[in-house]
Design a protein around this motif. Structure first.
Motif, PDB file in Angstrom:
ATOM      1  N   ASP A  84       1.004  -1.236  -0.140  1.00  0.00           N
ATOM      2  CA  ASP A  84      -0.046  -0.113   0.103  1.00  0.00           C
ATOM      3  C   ASP A  84       1.019   1.166  -0.020  1.00  0.00           C
ATOM      4  N   ALA A  85       1.164   1.760  -1.418  1.00  0.00           N
ATOM      5  CA  ALA A  85       1.697   3.117  -1.317  1.00  0.00           C
ATOM      6  C   ALA A  85       0.907   4.232  -1.241  1.00  0.00           C
ATOM      7  N   SER A  86      -0.427   4.300  -0.739  1.00  0.00           N
ATOM      8  CA  SER A  86      -1.264   5.345  -0.711  1.00  0.00           C
ATOM      9  C   SER A  86      -0.582   6.616   0.097  1.00  0.00           C
ATOM     10  N   GLY A  87       0.226   6.204   1.063  1.00  0.00           N
ATOM     11  CA  GLY A  87       0.696   7.333   1.986  1.00  0.00           C
ATOM     12  C   GLY A  87       2.015   8.033   1.624  1.00  0.00           C
ATOM     13  N   ASP A  88       2.347   7.544   0.469  1.00  0.00           N
ATOM     14  CA  ASP A  88       3.831   7.853   0.160  1.00  0.00           C
ATOM     15  C   ASP A  88       3.560   9.224  -0.693  1.00  0.00           C
ATOM     16  N   SER A  89       4.822  10.083  -0.641  1.00  0.00           N
ATOM     17  CA  SER A  89       5.044  11.094  -1.245  1.00  0.00           C
ATOM     18  C   SER A  89       6.417  11.399  -1.877  1.00  0.00           C
ATOM     19  N   THR A  90       6.597  12.189  -2.895  1.00  0.00           N
ATOM     20  CA  THR A  90       8.069  12.512  -3.171  1.00  0.00           C
ATOM     21  C   THR A  90       9.175  12.783  -2.123  1.00  0.00           C
ATOM     22  N   ALA A  91       8.612  13.570  -1.089  1.00  0.00           N
ATOM     23  CA  ALA A  91       9.466  13.647  -0.001  1.00  0.00           C
ATOM     24  C   ALA A  91       9.991  12.754   0.802  1.00  0.00           C
ATOM     25  N   THR A  92       8.672  11.842   1.161  1.00  0.00           N
ATOM     26  CA  THR A  92       8.675  10.923   2.491  1.00  0.00           C
ATOM     27  C   THR A  92       8.370   9.686   2.015  1.00  0.00           C
ATOM     28  N   ASN A  93       8.958   9.150   0.752  1.00  0.00           N
ATOM     29  CA  ASN A  93       8.717   7.881   0.097  1.00  0.00           C
ATOM     30  C   ASN A  93       9.429   6.540   1.196  1.00  0.00           C
ATOM     31  N   LEU A  94       8.853   6.019   2.051  1.00  0.00           N
ATOM     32  CA  LEU A  94       9.349   5.393   3.097  1.00  0.00           C
ATOM     33  C   LEU A  94      10.064   4.193   2.584  1.00  0.00           C
ATOM     34  N   PHE A  95       9.458   3.482   1.492  1.00  0.00           N
ATOM     35  CA  PHE A  95      10.271   2.218   1.462  1.00  0.00           C
ATOM     36  C   PHE A  95      10.482   2.273  -0.090  1.00  0.00           C
ATOM     37  N   ALA A  96      11.091   3.350  -0.704  1.00  0.00           N
ATOM     38  CA  ALA A  96      11.373   3.281  -2.137  1.00  0.00           C
ATOM     39  C   ALA A  96      13.080   2.483  -2.116  1.00  0.00           C
ATOM     40  N   ILE A  97      12.888   1.552  -3.002  1.00  0.00           N
ATOM     41  CA  ILE A  97      14.037   0.694  -3.038  1.00  0.00           C
ATOM     42  C   ILE A  97      15.089   1.049  -4.426  1.00  0.00           C
ATOM     43  N   ASP A  98      16.223   1.285  -4.008  1.00  0.00           N
ATOM     44  CA  ASP A  98      17.251   1.927  -4.988  1.00  0.00           C
ATOM     45  C   ASP A  98      17.957   0.509  -5.653  1.00  0.00           C
ATOM     46  N   ASP A  99      18.306  -0.195  -4.825  1.00  0.00           N
ATOM     47  CA  ASP A  99      19.341  -1.177  -5.046  1.00  0.00           C
ATOM     48  C   ASP A  99      18.684  -2.657  -4.831  1.00  0.00           C
ATOM     49  N   LEU A 100      18.504  -3.522  -5.554  1.00  0.00           N
ATOM     50  CA  LEU A 100      18.267  -4.979  -5.338  1.00  0.00           C
ATOM     51  C   LEU A 100      18.996  -6.103  -5.516  1.00  0.00           C
ATOM     52  N   SER A 101      19.355  -7.061  -4.989  1.00  0.00           N
ATOM     53  CA  SER A 101      20.403  -7.967  -5.344  1.00  0.00           C
ATOM     54  C   SER A 101      19.764  -9.348  -4.924  1.00  0.00           C
ATOM     55  N   ILE A 102      19.818 -10.388  -5.727  1.00  0.00           N
ATOM     56  CA  ILE A 102      19.295 -11.613  -5.540  1.00  0.00           C
ATOM     57  C   ILE A 102      20.507 -12.572  -5.830  1.00  0.00           C
ATOM     58  N   SER A 103      20.583 -13.726  -5.003  1.00  0.00           N
ATOM     59  CA  SER A 103      21.734 -14.761  -5.144  1.00  0.00           C
ATOM     60  C   SER A 103      21.154 -16.035  -4.864  1.00  0.00           C
ATOM     61  N   ASN A 104      21.539 -16.894  -5.626  1.00  0.00           N
ATOM     62  CA  ASN A 104      21.358 -18.374  -5.459  1.00  0.00           C
ATOM     63  C   ASN A 104      19.762 -18.399  -5.195  1.00  0.00           C
ATOM     64  N   SER A 105      19.062 -17.874  -6.029  1.00  0.00           N
ATOM     65  CA  SER A 105      17.687 -18.358  -5.701  1.00  0.00           C
ATOM     66  C   SER A 105      16.854 -18.733  -6.922  1.00  0.00           C
ATOM     67  N   THR A 106      15.554 -19.078  -6.886  1.00  0.00           N
ATOM     68  CA  THR A 106      14.810 -19.673  -8.096  1.00  0.00           C
ATOM     69  C   THR A 106      13.453 -18.474  -8.151  1.00  0.00           C
ATOM     70  N   LEU A 107      13.423 -17.930  -9.441  1.00  0.00           N
ATOM     71  CA  LEU A 107      12.421 -17.247  -9.980  1.00  0.00           C
ATOM     72  C   LEU A 107      11.544 -17.998 -10.946  1.00  0.00           C
ATOM     73  N   ILE A 108       9.878 -18.220 -10.099  1.00  0.00           N
ATOM     74  CA  ILE A 108       9.056 -18.855 -11.235  1.00  0.00           C
ATOM     75  C   ILE A 108       8.150 -17.848 -11.655  1.00  0.00           C
ATOM     76  N   VAL A 109       8.048 -17.886 -13.135  1.00  0.00           N
ATOM     77  CA  VAL A 109       6.903 -17.102 -13.668  1.00  0.00           C
ATOM     78  C   VAL A 109       6.179 -17.623 -14.577  1.00  0.00           C
ATOM     79  N   GLY A 110       4.802 -18.079 -14.191  1.00  0.00           N
ATOM     80  CA  GLY A 110       3.948 -19.037 -14.908  1.00  0.00           C
ATOM     81  C   GLY A 110       4.519 -20.281 -14.957  1.00  0.00           C
TER      82      GLY A 110
END
Length: 468
Positions: free
Chosen positions: A161-187
């Motif tokens: 739920d990002a309804s309370g976010d704003s440009t100035a106080t975007n609490l959980f904006a993620i700039d960097d993502l790293s994934i290692s030794n993982s499984t991704l299932i798409v359909g």
């Protein structure tokens, strides 16, 4: 203000005196500016120390605040085995470490979006000091991520739920993502990720990302690939329309360089691209041909274009001159060594590989041929070859023993052929076409002979229309 002066002797020169005053003034300003920089640096150290002290004194408070904010924003159920803050590993960034994470998807009651033994969320200590819990990085290890769509085509990722976010106080904006030794299932597709690093930016319903990494394997109902693939790509995802666009200008797979453009929507994947210097020996191992062609070997490479749509792979390749070992089975199996070049159309559909060679030219010891090959089916070991060739009897003795003439063959002259040869499977062959004997010569019982002629052949029937 009285300016300091340097001790120099200047006789009756007002201009020189002015230059000395200016230099002295600049030196004073530089000293003051250095003091300002030093003061700011000390202030930054003090702020960092203040953040560290605040965190050390309010460890449980900060931990509880972040977990509370997470629970308020999540739309689905989640299970977290334990939570703790790592204050010092990458200060001024602090890490919230979540152990034994299970996160449900948004579409079904039994829909599990994420399973991870360890998930690390990174935020800035200085912003924590000001009461802002902004996520800057997210790291997953040994995780399983499963993306699915409901019958209406909506993904199971609507969990935040990002309804309370704003440009100035975007609490959980993620700039960097790293994934290692993982499984991704798409359909129906399963991807094993060795590592992936991305920079992600959200804007309303649109995600833009850039990253790089390595995929170890890919599995789908119709295709399985276990050769590692490294990539550098960018993508754009529209959450409102459920459309993904992917551009990869630097892919390294099977020793070749690939470029790719792909889109994904309610109809599935559509992709296309180009490849340079793809190793044919690696392709043959991946195709895993029928026993009849298990011994097929090639040291060459191919370049061309390819596409993927509706679980069907199509490609068009140009093969440079290269050396091949072609197996032939039967009562007396043998390998035919030859040099070949040409163009190849390669298709994969419903679990079957098919090849067509609209232009093929090869040369072997005492044999050359030029034409086209169609309907090459790897699962059946069948094909149709139509073209023209020539046998040089002076070099035919270098060919494998099963191809030698029964009895006394000509030792001079050539045989020309124009027609069709087909492999029907189960070691069954058919041939039809026109032949010509040109200046054949040999010896029988110490008696020399010569022969010229022409005619036709239909399977086992040989007809001569002209001979001398």
């Amino acid at each position: 203000m009285r300016l300091p002066r340097q001790c120099v002797q200047i006789q009756c020169n007002g201009c020189a005196r002015y230059v000395v005053q200016v230099i002295s003034f600049e030196l004073l300003i530089m000293r003051k500016f250095s003091s300002i920089i030093l003061l700011l640096f000390l202030c930054a150290i003090a702020a960092a120390a203040g953040a560290a002290y605040w965190l050390s004194q309010n460890h449980e408070k900060a931990e509880a605040a972040i977990v509370t904010a997470l629970s308020q924003r999540l739309k689905t159920d989640a299970h977290i085995g334990s939570v703790h803050l790592d204050l010092w590993t990458s200060f001024p960034h602090v890490s919230l470490v979540l152990e034994d994470v299970h996160l449900m998807g948004s579409e079904r009651t039994n829909d599990t979006l994420l399973i991870a033994p360890r998930l690390v969320l990174e935020c800035n200590a200085l912003k924590l000091l000001g009461g802002q819990y902004q996520l800057q990085a997210l790291a997953l290890e040994n995780a399983k991520i499963e993306l699915n769509k409901n019958p209406q085509g909506k993904w199971n990722t609507d969990i935040w739920d990002a309804s309370g976010d704003s440009t100035a106080t975007n609490l959980f904006a993620i700039d960097d993502l790293s994934i290692s030794n993982s499984t991704l299932i798409v359909g129906r597709e399963r991807i094993t990720v060795r590592d992936a690093f991305a920079s992600i930016h959200w804007s309303n319903d649109v995600l833009n990302a850039e990253g790089f990494g390595q995929i170890d394997s890919f599995d789908s109902p119709n295709l399985s690939i276990s050769e590692p693939l490294t990539w550098n790509a960018s993508c754009r995802f529209n959450a409102h329309s459920n459309e993904l666009t992917l551009d990869a200008g630097d892919i390294d797979w099977l020793g070749a360089q690939f470029e790719a453009h792909a889109t994904y929507d309610e109809n599935g994947w559509v992709a296309s691209g180009e490849a340079q210097e793809l190793s044919l020996s690696e392709v043959l191992q991946m195709v895993n041909p029928k026993d009849t062609w298990k011994g097929l070997r090639c040291k060459g490479a191919a370049s061309g274009s390819w596409s993927w749509e509706d679980d069907v792979f199509k490609s068009n390749w140009q093969v440079a001159q290269s050396n091949w070992d072609v197996p032939f089975t039967g009562e007396d199996p043998f390998q035919l060594n030859l040099d070949a070049k040409g163009s190849v159309w390669l298709k994969y559909a419903r679990g079957v590989w098919r090849a067509d060679l609209p232009a093929l030219e090869f040369n072997a010891a005492g044999l050359n041929w030029k034409g086209a090959v169609s309907d090459f089916l790897s699962d059946k070991g069948t094909f149709n070859a139509k073209g023209a060739g020539e046998v040089d009897w002076e070099r035919w003795g270098e060919m494998p023993a099963p191809l030698q003439w029964i009895g006394r063959q000509p030792n001079q002259g050539k045989a020309a052929w124009n027609g069709t040869i087909s492999a029907l499977g189960a070691n069954t062959w058919t041939a039809s076409g026109e032949w010509e004997a040109i200046n054949w010569a040999g010896e029988y019982d110490s008696t020399p002979w010569k022969f010229n002629g022409s005619g036709s052949i239909r399977d086992e029937e040989l007809a001569s229309t002209d001979f001398s």
